[in-house]
Design an enzyme around this catalytic site. Structure first.
Site, short mmCIF file in Angstrom:
data_model
loop_
_atom_site.label_atom_id
_atom_site.label_comp_id
_atom_site.label_asym_id
_atom_site.label_seq_id
_atom_site.Cartn_x
_atom_site.Cartn_y
_atom_site.Cartn_z
N ILE A 17 -4.13 -5.28 4.20
CA ILE A 17 -4.73 -6.52 3.70
C ILE A 17 -4.94 -6.45 2.19
O ILE A 17 -4.73 -7.43 1.48
CB ILE A 17 -6.07 -6.78 4.42
CG1 ILE A 17 -5.84 -6.99 5.92
CG2 ILE A 17 -6.77 -7.98 3.81
CD1 ILE A 17 -7.11 -7.04 6.74
N ASP A 36 -6.58 3.17 -5.36
CA ASP A 36 -6.26 3.78 -4.07
C ASP A 36 -5.95 5.25 -4.29
O ASP A 36 -5.65 5.66 -5.42
CB ASP A 36 -5.07 3.06 -3.42
CG ASP A 36 -5.01 3.24 -1.92
OD1 ASP A 36 -4.97 4.39 -1.45
OD2 ASP A 36 -4.99 2.23 -1.19
N VAL A 65 -12.73 6.64 -2.95
CA VAL A 65 -14.09 6.09 -2.90
C VAL A 65 -15.13 7.14 -2.53
O VAL A 65 -16.32 6.89 -2.67
CB VAL A 65 -14.19 4.91 -1.93
CG1 VAL A 65 -13.36 3.73 -2.41
CG2 VAL A 65 -13.79 5.31 -0.52
N SER A 143 -16.29 -5.39 9.93
CA SER A 143 -15.41 -5.48 11.09
C SER A 143 -16.21 -6.08 12.25
O SER A 143 -17.44 -5.94 12.31
CB SER A 143 -14.89 -4.10 11.48
OG SER A 143 -14.26 -4.12 12.76
N TYR A 156 -16.79 4.47 14.05
CA TYR A 156 -16.26 3.40 13.21
C TYR A 156 -17.19 2.18 13.29
O TYR A 156 -17.50 1.56 12.27
CB TYR A 156 -14.85 3.03 13.67
CG TYR A 156 -14.25 1.84 12.96
CD1 TYR A 156 -13.81 1.94 11.65
CD2 TYR A 156 -14.12 0.61 13.61
CE1 TYR A 156 -13.26 0.85 11.00
CE2 TYR A 156 -13.57 -0.48 12.98
CZ TYR A 156 -13.14 -0.37 11.67
OH TYR A 156 -12.60 -1.45 11.03
N LYS A 160 -19.27 0.43 10.12
CA LYS A 160 -19.16 -0.97 9.72
C LYS A 160 -20.47 -1.72 9.89
O LYS A 160 -20.77 -2.66 9.16
CB LYS A 160 -18.04 -1.65 10.51
CG LYS A 160 -16.64 -1.14 10.13
CD LYS A 160 -16.34 -1.32 8.65
CE LYS A 160 -14.93 -0.94 8.28
NZ LYS A 160 -14.62 -1.16 6.84
N THR A 190 -1.14 -5.80 10.52
CA THR A 190 -0.70 -4.97 9.39
C THR A 190 0.25 -3.88 9.88
O THR A 190 0.46 -3.72 11.08
CB THR A 190 -1.91 -4.31 8.71
OG1 THR A 190 -2.53 -3.41 9.64
CG2 THR A 190 -2.93 -5.36 8.26
#
Length: 259
Positions: A17, A36, A65, A143, A156, A160, A190
């Site tokens: 995305i 990135d 990050v 998400s 996960y 989120k 994706t």
């Protein structure tokens, strides 16, 4: 939707995305800095965006990050190149499927570190620049897993969920500086999703597609990042979203609505 002259940082811009957003925002006239860890892929996305002849311009910067000094340095360098900063699209993240009973500390620390702590670091890195700008836009990637939970990926989901809480708290704390902070919960098709489908057996794929047809009211399948997601991101970092903050916008064909 006017983006001419807007200066936007996009994390995770080497794929998925975020890569679509790099291309779309450059086409819309924005100056974009993509950050990135995947240097070759990230540079290629930027080259493609610039070669398309859009009104904007993109540059690429390598950083993770989870590396606070390195990421702060990349943001500072990007802002210097662009001459300021108007917004951040923080899309960098990682997903892992693993049953709750099988998780170990390394699984938890990796996913929480990249998704939750990485969001904190990315948002903190842009804060002084947005404050100096007199305000700006932050869009964090959450998400549906953070809203309703994903049984096959509990860590996960937790990461989120943390992004959602962080986003709402920041929206209140940084509003005094003219900074809006929102989250999106996308469901897009994706290359990563293609890889997931490729690991399914024919029978599993049939069952999966039937499940998706039931779960997504609009079309029964995941959205197209170029058509369905990037225009939303362009709106959220633009002037039209100046009075929207602390919100989570599912861009998922109605999936979250049905749960």
């Amino acid at each position: 939707m006017e983006l001419t002259g807007k200066r936007i940082i996009i994390t995770g811009g080497a794929s998925g995305i975020a890569a679509s957003a790099v291309r779309g925002l450059v086409a819309g006239g924005a100056r974009v800095a993509s950050i990135d860890v995947a240097t070759d892929a990230g540079a290629q996305v930027v080259a493609t965006a610039n070669a398309a002849g859009g009104a904007g311009l993109a540059t690429f910067h390598t950083a993770s990050v989870v590396d606070r000094p390195g990421f702060f340095a990349a943001v500072d360098a990007a802002v210097q190149v662009m001459g300021g900063l108007d917004g951040l699209i923080h899309a960098a993240g990682v997903q892992q499927y693993k049953p709750a009973e099988d998780l170990d500390d390394d699984d938890w620390d990796r996913v929480m570190g990249i998704n939750a702590r990485g969001t904190m670091i990315a948002n903190q890195a842009v804060f002084p620049h947005l404050k100096a700008n007199g305000g700006g836009r932050i869009v964090n990637f959450a998400s549906a897993a953070g809203l309703v939970g994903l049984p096959g990926a509990p860590h996960y989901s937790a990461s989120k969920g943390a992004v959602l809480g962080w986003t709402r708290a920041l929206a209140q704390a940084w509003a005094q500086h003219g900074i809006t902070v929102n989250a999106v919960a996308p469901a897009m098709w994706t290359a990563m999703y293609d890889a997931t489908r490729g690991r399914l057996s024919p029978d599993e794929l049939v069952a999966h597609d039937a499940m998706m047809a039931r779960a997504i009211p609009l079309g029964g399948r995941l959205g197209d990042p170029d058509i369905d997601m990037t225009p939303v991101l362009a709106f959220l970092v633009g002037d039209g979203a100046r009075f929207i903050t602390g919100q989570t916008l599912p861009v998922d064909g109605g999936t979250a609505m049905t749960r």
